[in-house]
Design a protein around this motif. Structure first.
Motif, PDB file in Angstrom:
ATOM      1  N   SER A 767       0.854  -1.194   0.000  1.00 38.34           N
ATOM      2  CA  SER A 767       0.000   0.000   0.000  1.00 38.34           C
ATOM      3  C   SER A 767       0.889   1.242   0.000  1.00 38.34           C
ATOM      4  O   SER A 767       1.933   1.271   0.649  1.00 38.34           O
ATOM      5  CB  SER A 767      -0.917   0.013   1.222  1.00 38.34           C
ATOM      6  OG  SER A 767      -0.162   0.176   2.407  1.00 38.34           O
ATOM      7  N   SER A 769       0.732   5.671   0.170  1.00 34.30           N
ATOM      8  CA  SER A 769      -0.085   6.827   0.556  1.00 34.30           C
ATOM      9  C   SER A 769       0.560   8.093   0.014  1.00 34.30           C
ATOM     10  O   SER A 769       1.756   8.312   0.220  1.00 34.30           O
ATOM     11  CB  SER A 769      -0.194   6.919   2.076  1.00 34.30           C
ATOM     12  OG  SER A 769      -0.612   5.691   2.620  1.00 34.30           O
ATOM     13  N   VAL A 775      -4.776   6.159  -1.728  1.00 37.67           N
ATOM     14  CA  VAL A 775      -3.991   5.005  -1.304  1.00 37.67           C
ATOM     15  C   VAL A 775      -4.059   4.007  -2.444  1.00 37.67           C
ATOM     16  O   VAL A 775      -5.147   3.659  -2.905  1.00 37.67           O
ATOM     17  CB  VAL A 775      -4.539   4.379  -0.010  1.00 37.67           C
ATOM     18  CG1 VAL A 775      -3.820   3.072   0.296  1.00 37.67           C
ATOM     19  CG2 VAL A 775      -4.394   5.341   1.153  1.00 37.67           C
ATOM     20  N   SER A 807      -0.580   4.640   5.758  1.00 34.70           N
ATOM     21  CA  SER A 807      -1.594   3.582   5.798  1.00 34.70           C
ATOM     22  C   SER A 807      -1.042   2.410   6.593  1.00 34.70           C
ATOM     23  O   SER A 807       0.173   2.230   6.708  1.00 34.70           O
ATOM     24  CB  SER A 807      -1.981   3.140   4.382  1.00 34.70           C
ATOM     25  OG  SER A 807      -0.841   2.697   3.660  1.00 34.70           O
ATOM     26  N   CYS A 818      -6.028   4.381   6.876  1.00 34.69           N
ATOM     27  CA  CYS A 818      -5.160   5.465   6.428  1.00 34.69           C
ATOM     28  C   CYS A 818      -5.451   6.737   7.215  1.00 34.69           C
ATOM     29  O   CYS A 818      -6.541   6.923   7.769  1.00 34.69           O
ATOM     30  CB  CYS A 818      -5.319   5.710   4.927  1.00 34.69           C
ATOM     31  SG  CYS A 818      -6.958   6.243   4.450  1.00 34.69           S
TER      32      CYS A 818
END
Length: 1258
Positions: A767, A769, A775, A807, A818
């Motif tokens: 993931s 951010s 995201v 996140s 997040c």
């Protein structure tokens, strides 16, 4: 447009040298981002077999392109540090067309003048001498910012005219009306600032920039430096993308980093190397300390109104003697303006060198300053020379009003203003006449000179300031909040410390009165800074006292920022009984109580333990990152000190220290086997270290071209990968295999900086951010984007940019959490649907969040020094982890979830025991409780988190007995005096009666099929009544087990009330979520009345003390009054904007108080239903909202006081509707409060399970 011939010739002339030296692959990346090189062209060049062949191909392509390509190529050379080659190309850079410039004599059109004025650019000084060579050099550098953001630094010593030159350089239409800075010029004077003052400066700039925007785009002022930086970034990049920001007089690189927001900046400074700490293109112009002779003579000519060729010979001698210093020449010129016949006198003053020169240790190696200053001071009247000497005590870059000096000099303000005007006319002082009242300040050179001249008298001069202050304010400290008050509030401690008045300093800083005044005027940050800065003085006699006051402030700083301002004495009464803060507060509370004020002592606070277990100071400077090893035994940290440190998590003992990077370390991470640590930095490098040997294993320094924000290893070794993300615009997420010299994959998708990256628990996904408000989830195996979660779509307002800070994955990998702005959002990974939004009720931004790997806990770090623990399943805050003194940058749970670490700008790493929230003896109770008040004792009963019933002594909080753990959660409890018993109702419908204090089980009552919400004994204790989620009410003869079931409600029955006309005739009133009221005969079980009272759930009810009226409140936002004889509806009380949660009659039954979910409390006349008062009405601050729902209300016996619970406890003057006192619990969401008959003891439990036994101070 074809390439200009001049630029083309330059390329041809330098072709061979360029082909020999450049590395085309690096340069082409920049040119592609500028849009002057296509992908196909780049590929064709890369197919060439050697670097030189690639260079030849690139130069041939450039010769066929236009001016933009030449400029982009030049900028690429600069960015890749080919400075010598860039300099060769510079002179032939294509320029703005001369035809585009209008013919104004000085280039200043009316429009330009307007733009400069609106941007705060200073006007030319009255005596102004042009320095075209320097001005043109600065403009030349500014033209280079036309194509890209960057920095132009104007540097030189103080007094050399940097600010005037910067202002003059932008005073031309070609820069503003052309293509350079059509977004305007914006000036900001900086100086030496701490964080609170810098925040104020940026707030002011943002306010100025927002004035031209539509009202719908205006935002509340930023409350933290991070938030202010992001606001300024948004304004400069989105609203003013082609504007120039001028930062005047920058001292500190950390301050400069606040403005590292990818915009165009011109700065003036004395430190040439400041821009080494920021990213982007950089240019500089050096300003020599002295003017040439003709320019210096021109200044003297203007001051004396004499033509330059008619100046006496002494004029040239003066210029030579002071080496052409603009400041010294101006000082002498100002003197000569009034005394034009003193040329020889002032020359002799300089030549005699009778005053001690500034020493080599000074900031200024400047020979003539002391002579010029002395010459200026000597012409003052003797009494004024003494007054001018008093200015030695001022802090640099601080402007003061005349009233401050009126106190210091014991003169009328008007007389002081006349004296200051004289100083200003002689250039001994400067005046900010844009401020009302006028503010006065010294130039740094003048202040340094005074300090040097009076070095042996500094203590006595500062002591004079303190003495004069004490004399003038002998009746009390100023509290007006004007500029004079602000000065004394901020700098009184400074003067005491400099005067070595340690006893006076201790008395002041260990005074709750002073804390109250300073916190109210300036906020808690300045106070905390005082305890840090002057700790060495305060600790001389007793270090505990200083730490106690500092701890008090750090734990209560967020309360001290609230308006209306809280009562500091009441806050201090929550400190430990052994604390000097508490002892002082108790004495003050007792004195004020005699005058009728309300104060409340928390009797059992000693049972509440601090969550904090260990505090470590590993670095000098802010700590940007800290992390646990996977075995939990070690912690690594890094920050502004550029070092990486590893220490034991049990004791803080240092194991390893590495000088890791050339700039601040932004992140560190352990490998799954804890053998390696990765670090990344503002220096754009990623490094991997062997922990045990402190040895560098890998350096990745070529692929990220901006600072690397975050790094993380996979959670397993199969395979071991490292993810990094950066401020790069495109290639900002990379995966590295440590066995390869370059990245394994680049993950494309974000086109703005990426702040954080994080592997899923099974390493399937990564993931990321980003500043783009999203995201993204990438498949690790293929590096392809799997899906995008648009966070900005969920929380964006007015199209404002949303920056996603970080996140974190839930333990099962099904949810992604997040952080953005002041909220935390939980999304389902498969559907991308938002499941939960945690609204923190804080005005600061969320810096970081981390999900516990073993539970539902989530840790959240804030920019306002706080760390909070939330339960994701219940969406409830479980704890406030208070203690940090500055911005909290990172939080992380230990692998087993038992501990939490946090790191901060306050240079500390703190460890917290997360399970203390649930297991500590002081923090364990449920809010459903009952209290029995008798003449002899107070008994409290409540369940704890382990489903045990506790009975406690209400005066000490000590446990009298504790039951065995129950199989089902206890949801209600009730005490009976005779027989001495306690009843508990459980979620599975079971009701049990226990003997007090033995805990012996007297009865188990089965019948309810769902949660029991309420239970109550009749007066004789022989009958027990319970209500349940199963919609029934049961009347028990509990000793025999016989039961009558009252059926009729269609939804859960949360509560009921007994109406006894005689010991043998008891009726029962019940109300339900079905909106009905029902009246029952408890003997026969007959339903006597059935009234459809409200359109929604009934949330509370109360029978008047006279027994004639019933009040009900509902989720339909109304309250109603009912006649208890006829059961007719009497009044509907409307006006609440939220669910009406609580109600209570006065003891005389004449008034009714109601409280709603907005925290608003209303007081009504029972007679006619009219509204008498609204409590908590006011502005939109947190105090007006009661910190949450108004859940419980009680009047004193004389009906003069009202107590209410919500997020905190408030006591009110009923007649005036005004708050008299507020108690702030550690947690929040108080459910109910129990009160003694004399209104002196108050007992409640917060959502963290903390018991509060409050005793009114007398």
């Amino acid at each position: 447009m074809a390439l200009e011939e001049r630029a083309r010739s330059c390329l041809l002339r330098l072709r061979h040298k360029l082909e020999q030296d450049i590395k085309p692959s690096y340069l082409m990346d920049h040119m592609m981002s500028d849009g002057v090189l296509s992908v196909d062209e780049e590929q064709r060049i890369r197919t060439q077999s050697t670097r030189k062949d690639q260079a030849v191909s690139l130069i041939e392509l450039l010769l066929r392109k236009d001016n933009r390509a030449y400029i982009s190529f030049y900028n690429a050379l600069v960015k890749e540090a080919y400075d010598d080659l860039a300099n060769l190309l510079h002179d032939d850079l294509p320029r703005l067309s001369p035809d585009s410039r209008k013919s104004f004599a000085d280039g200043v059109t009316p429009y330009v003048q307007t733009v400069l004025s609106e941007g705060g650019v200073p006007q030319r000084p009255v005596v102004f001498v042009s320095r075209p060579e320097l001005v043109n050099r600065i403009r030349d550098k500014l033209y280079r910012l036309q194509t890209e953001p960057g920095w132009v630094t104007v540097f030189g010593m103080a007094g050399s005219g940097k600010s005037v030159l910067a202002a003059e350089a932008v005073r031309h239409h070609s820069l503003i009306e052309g293509e350079c800075f059509p977004g305007g010029i914006h000036w900001l004077s900086i100086g030496q600032l701490d964080k609170p003052d810098l925040l104020i400066k940026i707030k002011s700039l943002c306010f100025r920039l927002e004035q031209s925007l539509d009202s719908q785009h205006l935002q509340r002022p930023p409350n933290s430096l991070d938030e202010a930086k992001e606001r300024l970034r948004f304004l400069m990049l989105r609203r003013y993308p082609r504007a120039l920001l001028i930062l005047d007089d920058i001292w500190d690189s950390t301050v400069l980093k606040t403005f590292d927001i990818h915009c165009r900046i011109l700065l003036t400074t004395r430190n040439r190397s400041l821009t080494d700490s920021v990213s982007g293109a950089k240019y500089e112009v050096e300003v020599q300390s002295g003017l040439d002779e003709n320019k210096a003579l021109e200044i003297l000519s203007l001051y004396t109104e004499t033509k330059a060729n008619r100046l006496p010979d002494e004029a040239r001698s003066i210029v030579r003697e002071c080496k052409g210093s603009p400041l010294v020449v101006s000082l002498i010129g100002a003197l000569l303006k009034e005394k034009p016949n003193r040329w020889d006198y002032y020359l002799r003053q300089l030549q005699k060198k009778q005053f001690k020169r500034i020493r080599k240790s000074s900031s200024y190696d400047y020979d003539a300053l002391d002579q010029a200053m002395s010459a200026s001071i000597e012409v003052l009247p003797e009494e004024h020379r003494e007054l001018y000497k008093d200015l030695t005590v001022l802090e640099k870059d601080i402007k003061i009003p005349a009233k401050v000096l009126s106190v210091l000099w014991d003169l009328d303000p008007e007389e002081v203003e006349d004296i200051l005007e004289e100083f200003a006319n002689k250039s001994l002082l400067f005046v900010d006449n844009h401020s009302k009242p006028y503010l006065y300040y010294l130039h740094d050179l003048q202040l340094d000179f005074l300090v040097e001249q009076n070095r042996n008298q500094l203590e006595s001069l500062h002591a004079k300031v303190v003495q004069q202050y004490k004399q003038h304010y002998r009746d009390g400290h100023p509290t007006s909040g004007d500029k004079e008050c602000l000065y004394w509030t901020r700098f009184l401690t400074y003067h005491m410390a400099k005067a070595n008045l340690s006893q006076e300093l201790r008395l002041l800083m260990f005074s709750l009165d002073w804390i109250s005044i300073k916190a109210q005027i300036m906020g808690p940050a300045h106070l905390i800074n005082d305890y840090v800065e002057y700790g060495h003085i305060l600790d001389k006699e007793n270090s505990k006292e200083r730490s106690q006051f500092q701890e008090f402030l750090s734990l209560n700083g967020h309360h001290l920022e609230q308006r209306p301002f809280p009562d500091v004495v009441q806050l201090a009464l929550s400190q430990p009984h052994t604390s000097e803060v508490y002892k002082q507060a108790l004495l003050q509370a007792q004195d004020r109580a005699r005058m009728g004020q309300l104060y409340f002592d928390w009797l059992n606070k000693s049972s509440v333990q601090s969550l904090s277990r260990l505090v470590i100071h590993p670095h000098q400077g802010s700590i940007c990152s800290a992390c646990f090893s996977h075995d939990g035994t070690k912690i690594a940290s890094g920050g502004v000190s550029k070092t990486l440190k590893v220490f034991k998590s049990t004791s803080g003992e240092k194991l390893t220290e590495i000088q890791a990077h050339d700039d601040e370390v932004l992140c560190c991470a352990f490998s799954p086997d804890d053998r390696l640590i990765a670090t990344c930095s503002s220096d754009r490098k990623v490094k991997v270290w062997n922990v045990e040997r402190a040895m560098l294993i890998r350096v990745f320094d070529e692929e990220h071209v901006e600072q690397v924000n975050h790094c993380q290893f996979t959670n397993t070794m199969r395979p071991l990968l490292l993810a990094t993300c950066s401020k790069d615009d495109v290639m900002n997420v990379k995966l590295w295999n440590l066995n390869r010299p370059s990245s394994q994959n680049t993950m494309f998708g974000h086109f703005e900086p990426v702040n954080h990256c994080c592997f899923s628990p099974d390493d399937t996904y990564l993931s990321t951010s980003s500043n783009d408000g999203t995201v993204k989830l990438f498949k690790v195996s293929s590096a392809n984007e799997w899906k995008t979660i648009n966070v900005s779509d969920v929380i964006a307002e007015n199209d404002e940019d949303v920056i996603v800070k970080c996140s974190t994955w839930s333990a099962d990998g099904k949810n992604i959490i997040c952080a953005a702005r002041n909220a935390v959002l939980v999304f389902d990974v498969e559907t991308s649907n938002m499941l939960l939004e945690i609204k923190t009720n804080r005005m600061s931004t969320v810096q970081y969040c981390h999900a516990c790997p073993t539970s539902n806990l989530l840790a959240i770090a804030f920019s306002n020094y706080a760390v909070e623990l939330w339960d994701l399943e219940s969406n409830k805050k479980m704890a406030d982890c208070s203690g940090h003194l500055s911005w909290v940058q990172r939080v992380q749970f230990s692998p087993d979830g038992s501990q939490l670490l946090s790191c901060s700008d306050d240079q500390t790493v703190r460890l917290w025991e997360t399970k203390k929230v649930h297991t500590s003896s002081g923090i364990c109770l449920k809010r459903d409780s009952d209290v029995l008040f008798t003449d002899e004792e107070i008994i409290i009963c409540a369940a704890d988190n382990c489903n045990r019933l506790q009975v406690r002594d209400g005066r000490t909080g000590l446990v009298l007995f504790q039951s065995e753990e129950k199989s089902s959660r206890t949801r209600c409890t009730c005490l009976c005096k005779k027989p001495s018993a306690v009843v508990l109702g459980q979620e599975d419908g079971t009701v049990q009666v226990l003997e007090v204090p033995s805990g012996k089980l007297l009865a188990t009552l089965l019948g309810h099929t769902k949660t029991v919400f309420h239970c109550q004994f009749t007066q004789d204790g022989q009958t027990l009544i319970t209500s349940s989620e199963d919609t029934t009410i049961r009347v028990w003869s509990w000793q025999s087990g016989e039961c009558k079931v009252l059926r009729g409600h269609e939804e859960q029955v949360r509560s009921f009330s007994l109406i006894s006309s005689s010991p043998t005739n008891t009726r029962l009133l019940s109300w339900s979520f079905d909106g009905t009221i029902k009246l029952w005969d408890t003997e026969s079980g007959e339903k006597l009345q059935d009234i459809k009272a409200h359109r929604a759930a009934i949330l509370s009810g109360h029978v008047s003390p006279h027994g004639s009226l019933l009040a009900t409140t509902s989720a339909d936002k109304s309250a109603k009054l009912w006649d208890c004889e006829s059961w007719q509806h009497v009044h509907t009380l409307g006006g609440h904007r939220e669910c009406v949660r609580s109600c209570r009659f006065t003891w005389d039954s004449r008034c009714l108080a109601t409280g709603d979910d907005n925290g608003e409390i209303r007081i009504w006349s029972v007679k006619d239903g009219s509204l008498l008062k609204i409590c908590s009405q006011g502005s939109n601050d947190m105090d007006s909202l009661h910190g949450g729902w108004a859940t419980d209300l009680h009047f004193s016996k004389d009906d003069s006081l009202l107590v209410s619970t919500g997020g905190y406890i408030k006591w009110w003057d009923v007649q005036k509707g005004e708050a008299l006192q507020t108690f702030y619990p550690t947690g929040t969401a108080l459910k109910r409060i129990h009160i003694s008959s004399d209104f002196s003891t108050f007992i409640t439990i917060d959502n963290m399970g903390i018991l509060y036994i409050l005793q009114r101070v007398v």
